[in-house]
Structure formats: structure tokens, C-alpha cells
Design an enzyme around this catalytic site. Structure first.
Site, mmCIF file in Angstrom:
data_model
loop_
_atom_site.group_PDB
_atom_site.id
_atom_site.type_symbol
_atom_site.label_atom_id
_atom_site.label_comp_id
_atom_site.label_asym_id
_atom_site.label_seq_id
_atom_site.Cartn_x
_atom_site.Cartn_y
_atom_site.Cartn_z
ATOM 1 N N THR A 130 0.794 -1.311 0.054
ATOM 2 C CA THR A 130 -0.143 -0.352 -0.085
ATOM 3 C C THR A 130 0.758 1.249 -0.308
ATOM 4 O O THR A 130 2.189 0.880 1.126
ATOM 5 C CB THR A 130 -0.950 -0.048 1.344
ATOM 6 O OG1 THR A 130 -1.494 1.138 1.299
ATOM 7 C CG2 THR A 130 -0.032 -0.107 2.587
ATOM 8 N N ILE A 131 0.658 2.579 -1.057
ATOM 9 C CA ILE A 131 1.459 3.201 -0.772
ATOM 10 C C ILE A 131 0.796 4.629 0.125
ATOM 11 O O ILE A 131 2.098 5.384 1.294
ATOM 12 C CB ILE A 131 0.705 4.540 -1.777
ATOM 13 C CG1 ILE A 131 -0.362 4.982 -1.555
ATOM 14 C CG2 ILE A 131 0.948 3.672 -3.849
ATOM 15 C CD1 ILE A 131 -1.353 5.947 -2.531
ATOM 16 N N ASP A 132 0.667 4.180 1.020
ATOM 17 C CA ASP A 132 0.362 4.076 2.548
ATOM 18 C C ASP A 132 1.121 3.612 3.700
ATOM 19 O O ASP A 132 1.706 4.807 4.867
ATOM 20 C CB ASP A 132 -1.089 4.028 3.519
ATOM 21 C CG ASP A 132 -2.545 4.640 2.179
ATOM 22 O OD1 ASP A 132 -2.772 5.458 1.634
ATOM 23 O OD2 ASP A 132 -3.463 3.311 2.633
ATOM 24 N N MET A 149 -2.290 11.094 -0.896
ATOM 25 C CA MET A 149 -2.549 10.003 -0.086
ATOM 26 C C MET A 149 -1.868 9.333 1.526
ATOM 27 O O MET A 149 -1.663 10.284 1.419
ATOM 28 C CB MET A 149 -3.064 8.996 -1.304
ATOM 29 C CG MET A 149 -4.083 9.709 -2.098
ATOM 30 S SD MET A 149 -4.298 8.052 -3.402
ATOM 31 C CE MET A 149 -6.171 8.925 -3.722
ATOM 32 N N GLY A 150 -3.086 8.985 1.090
ATOM 33 C CA GLY A 150 -2.254 8.473 3.233
ATOM 34 C C GLY A 150 -3.215 7.297 4.196
ATOM 35 O O GLY A 150 -3.077 6.884 4.908
ATOM 36 N N ARG A 151 -4.376 7.520 3.537
ATOM 37 C CA ARG A 151 -5.456 7.413 4.444
ATOM 38 C C ARG A 151 -5.701 8.093 5.963
ATOM 39 O O ARG A 151 -5.131 9.092 5.705
ATOM 40 C CB ARG A 151 -5.888 6.348 4.187
ATOM 41 C CG ARG A 151 -7.078 5.551 5.049
ATOM 42 C CD ARG A 151 -7.732 4.148 4.226
ATOM 43 N NE ARG A 151 -8.844 4.148 3.055
ATOM 44 C CZ ARG A 151 -8.431 3.555 2.340
ATOM 45 N NH1 ARG A 151 -7.836 2.321 2.363
ATOM 46 N NH2 ARG A 151 -9.516 2.982 1.140
ATOM 47 N N GLU A 187 -4.267 13.455 2.806
ATOM 48 C CA GLU A 187 -5.888 13.029 2.775
ATOM 49 C C GLU A 187 -6.815 13.180 4.169
ATOM 50 O O GLU A 187 -7.539 13.578 4.611
ATOM 51 C CB GLU A 187 -5.938 12.568 1.532
ATOM 52 C CG GLU A 187 -5.424 11.218 2.078
ATOM 53 C CD GLU A 187 -6.431 9.985 1.184
ATOM 54 O OE1 GLU A 187 -6.931 11.228 0.251
ATOM 55 O OE2 GLU A 187 -6.170 9.059 1.271
ATOM 56 N N GLN A 219 0.037 9.556 -7.438
ATOM 57 C CA GLN A 219 0.917 9.457 -6.567
ATOM 58 C C GLN A 219 0.952 7.091 -6.780
ATOM 59 O O GLN A 219 2.415 6.647 -5.973
ATOM 60 C CB GLN A 219 -0.008 9.441 -5.469
ATOM 61 C CG GLN A 219 0.644 10.592 -5.190
ATOM 62 C CD GLN A 219 -0.155 11.047 -3.917
ATOM 63 O OE1 GLN A 219 0.133 11.075 -2.371
ATOM 64 N NE2 GLN A 219 -1.463 11.487 -4.082
ATOM 65 N N ARG A 220 0.607 6.389 -7.496
ATOM 66 C CA ARG A 220 -0.030 5.311 -7.618
ATOM 67 C C ARG A 220 0.783 4.979 -8.801
ATOM 68 O O ARG A 220 1.195 3.285 -8.754
ATOM 69 C CB ARG A 220 -1.416 5.326 -7.093
ATOM 70 C CG ARG A 220 -2.393 5.083 -6.192
ATOM 71 C CD ARG A 220 -3.112 4.361 -5.134
ATOM 72 N NE ARG A 220 -4.621 4.191 -6.189
ATOM 73 C CZ ARG A 220 -5.584 3.899 -5.317
ATOM 74 N NH1 ARG A 220 -5.935 4.048 -4.098
ATOM 75 N NH2 ARG A 220 -6.718 2.755 -6.549
#
Ligand code: F6P
Length: 345
Positions: free
Chosen positions: A131-133, A175-177, A228, A278-279
């Protein structure tokens, strides 16, 4: 747990949000499977493909052609088999296809399902954090993170040029949740003046005061990176609601903050929401290198008869940890938060 040497055929799936580097993981899996004479099939569109028995054969001859390609050649989805009550189908498909094991590549949601299935159905499952997060607990690195940071850094440098030329501040939403990994690492790397992450409190009025001072000092263009998931401000301007796993869908805090700053300072400022930029994009060299090892290690574990584990990268080495660890969330490490506090305004 099965006996070593009995692994003949394995499946792999990619679930949740994609990132750049997944195909490199698939290549690592196929290369090690080739070494061990293991057949690999790739389920299509995450858990959906397992439930429906939809898959494609995979080989290193196929994956070598996509190792530097973003996205996932298998497709992905946010299908939650527990929510749609399709657990029995998964066991049936795995048995029908004679699979000795399954590798699940994904973030907290995909790996939580994998962990539950390993427990509930006694299936041989190995997870790979993707996950990019970068927020899967138990590992210092998740597939996709380095490339997402690279993408965000490039974007920040690009937009800073325009803001410098026009003498305006810019808010960059990443992003990143619920985690601020991308914001913190990309923001620091790109030299952002201000960085805001969900792990630290955020005060928009204090930011306005600091910007006022910067402007008085002659620094008219400042980069403000905001994750975000920062909660203290409206983060639902673009996206709202929840996904199949109950995650709040986030997007738009950058625009909300830009509007707030503009009004308070009575000066034009700009905002950009980097979103899916970003993804994608070509994975970094570090990314591909790490991802090959994630894939290879997962196959080795299955071949050793191990199950219910996640391949983790921690303290500089790849090692298995309990798959159930992936069920939580990992905030940005304290030392990185400290850097954010000390190296930004
Ligand atoms: O989890 C990865 C991620 O890109 C988050 O950073 C973001 O909030 C979310 O996925 C977006 O999800 P979707 O693909 O459903 O828009």
C-alpha cells in the site's frame, strides 16, 4: 501446515488500491516458483477472482515483461468476501484448483481478510504488505511506498516552480488515508515549508499566522503539504462515504485549506490534489528490488510449509511475522514525526 517439498501449485491475488511495484512482486514470485518447479496462477481482481475461480496462468516469461510497469496485471478490487458471505466459495475454489497455497498482496483490508481466512478455513496463506500508505504494522516497508513518495516529490518540485514564479502559496494534498507517511517523507524530501499529518494536531489559524509572517519577511510562496486524512479540517470536498471495508473515502482537504488561507490572507493561493498520480508511474529501482524480494520470500515460506504469515521488512531484513499483525494500522514513526516538527515551520 503442509510438509516441505509438497508445494506444487500456488495462487496469488492483488487486492485493494493498486500501487507501482505489484508486478515486480509477481515477478519475484514467478522467478522463485520457477526455481522450485511450482506452478503459479494469478487470480483476477482480488478476492473476487478467488470467489469466482477467475485466474490466469503466470510465468516469469510473462512477468519479466511487466516488471517495470505500474498497476497490477491481475487487476484488483475492494471485494470483501466476509461482507458478501462468500467464504465457502474460496475454500471450494482453492480445493478445486488443487492449490497448495495462496499469496495475498495488499494493504490492511486485503491482509485482514487473508488472516481471517487462514484461521477460519485452515488455508495456507502468506501475505505481502502492499500500500502506498505504508501503514501495515509489523513491517517498515510496504510495496508501492517508495514510488508514491518519488511521484509526490516530483510533483511538489514541479508545482513549486510555478508558485515561485507567481509568488503564491500552494497546498499539496497527498494520499495516505489515516496515516501521514507519504506527507511526512515526501514533504521533507521536497523541502516543504509546512507539513501536516493525521498523527499530529493541526491548527489552520496558526498556519495562517505563520504564513502572514512569512509574507512579511518576503517569502511569498510556501509549499504546504497536507495528508488527505487530517481530521481537523473538511477532508470530504471531493470524496465522501465509505468503501466495502468501511473506510472513509477521503479527498479535498487541499482545496478546503486553500480556500481558508485565501480568505484569511486575502491573497491568491493555489492547491493541487495529487490523488492517483501517486499510485502510478514507473517503479523506482529501490521499489523493484524490494518487491522482488517480497515475492521470492513468500514463495520460499510456502515451500517450507509455512502459513498464516506476512513477509515483513524490518531492521534491514526480510522476515516472516504473524499475518494477524497486519490487521491494525501503523502510524508514522515517532522519529519521523520529530523530523516534521523540527525541520518544518
Ligand atoms: O490505500 C491506498 C489509497 O490510495 C489511500 O491512500 C486512499 O485514501 C485510497 O486508497 C483511495 O481509494 P480508492 O482507490 O478507492 O479511491
Amino acid at each position: 501446515m503442509q510438509k516441505e517439498g509438497r508445494t506444487r501449485k500456488i495462487g496469488v491475488l492483488t487486492g485493494g488500491g493498486d500501487s507501482s511495484g505489484i508486478n515486480a512482486v509477481l515477478h519475484g514470485i514467478c522467478l522463485e516458483a520457477r526455481n522450485k518447479g511450482i506452478e503459479v496462477i494469478g487470480f483476477l481482481d482480488g478476492w473476487h477472482g478467488v470467489i469466482e475461480g477467475k485466474f490466469m496462468p503466470l510465468s516469469s516469461e510473462k512477468t519479466v515483461t511487466v516488471v517495470n510497469q505500474s498497476g497490477t496485471i491481475l487487476g484488483t478490487s475492494r471485494t470483501n468476501p466476509y461482507k458478501i458471505k462468500k467464504i465457502a466459495e474460496i475454500k471450494k475454489q482453492m480445493k478445486g484448483l488443487n492449490l497448495d497455497g495462496l499469496i495475498a498482496i495488499g494493504g490492511n483490508d486485503t491482509l485482514t481478510v487473508a488472516s481471517r481466512l487462514a484461521d477460519d478455513l485452515q488455508l495456507n496463506i502468506i501475505g505481502i504488505p502492499q500500500t502506498i500508505d505504508n501503514d501495515v504494522p509489523g513491517t517498515d516497508y510496504c510495496v508501492g511506498f517508495d514510488t508514491a513518495v518519488k511521484n509526490a516529490v516530483e510533483a511538489i518540485h514541479n508545482v513549486r516552480a510555478t508558485c515561485n514564479s507567481h509568488k503564491e502559496d500552494i497546498v499539496v494534498e497527498v494520499m495516505g488515508r489515516d496515516s501521514g507517511w507519504i506527507a511526512a517523507v515526501a514533504g521533507l524530501t521536497a523541502g516543504a515549508e509546512f507539513i501536516f499529518v493525521p498523527e499530529l494536531s493541526f491548527d489552520a489559524d496558526l498556519l495562517v499566522e505563520k504564513l502572514k509572517l512569512r509574507h512579511e519577511q518576503g517569502f511569498l510562496s510556501n509549499v504546504i503539504v497536507i495528508a488527505e486524512g487530517v481530521r481537523e479540517f473538511d477532508h470530504t470536498k471531493i470524496d465522501s462515504g465509505v468503501d466495502a471495508f468501511g473506510n472513509a473515502m477521503l479527498g479535498g482537504i487541499g482545496f478546503s485549506l486553500r480556500d481558508y488561507i485565501q480568505t484569511k490572507l486575502n491573497k491568491k493561493s493555489r492547491a493541487i490534489v495529487l490523488s492517483y498520480i501517486q499510485r502510478g508511474g514507473m517503479p523506482s529501482s529501490y521499489e523493484v528490488f524490494m518487491d522482488l524480494k517480497f515475492g521470492q520470500t513468500a514463495v520460499k515460506l510456502l515451500a517450507q510449509g509455512k502459513s498464516n504469515l506476512m513477509v515483513a521488512y524490518s531492521s534491514g531484513i526480510f522476515q516472516p511475522v504473524k499475518l494477524s499483525l497486519a490487521c491494525g494500522k501503523q502510524p508514522v514513526k515517532a522519529e519521523i514525526l520529530q523530523m516534521v516538527k523540527e525541520l518544518t515551520l
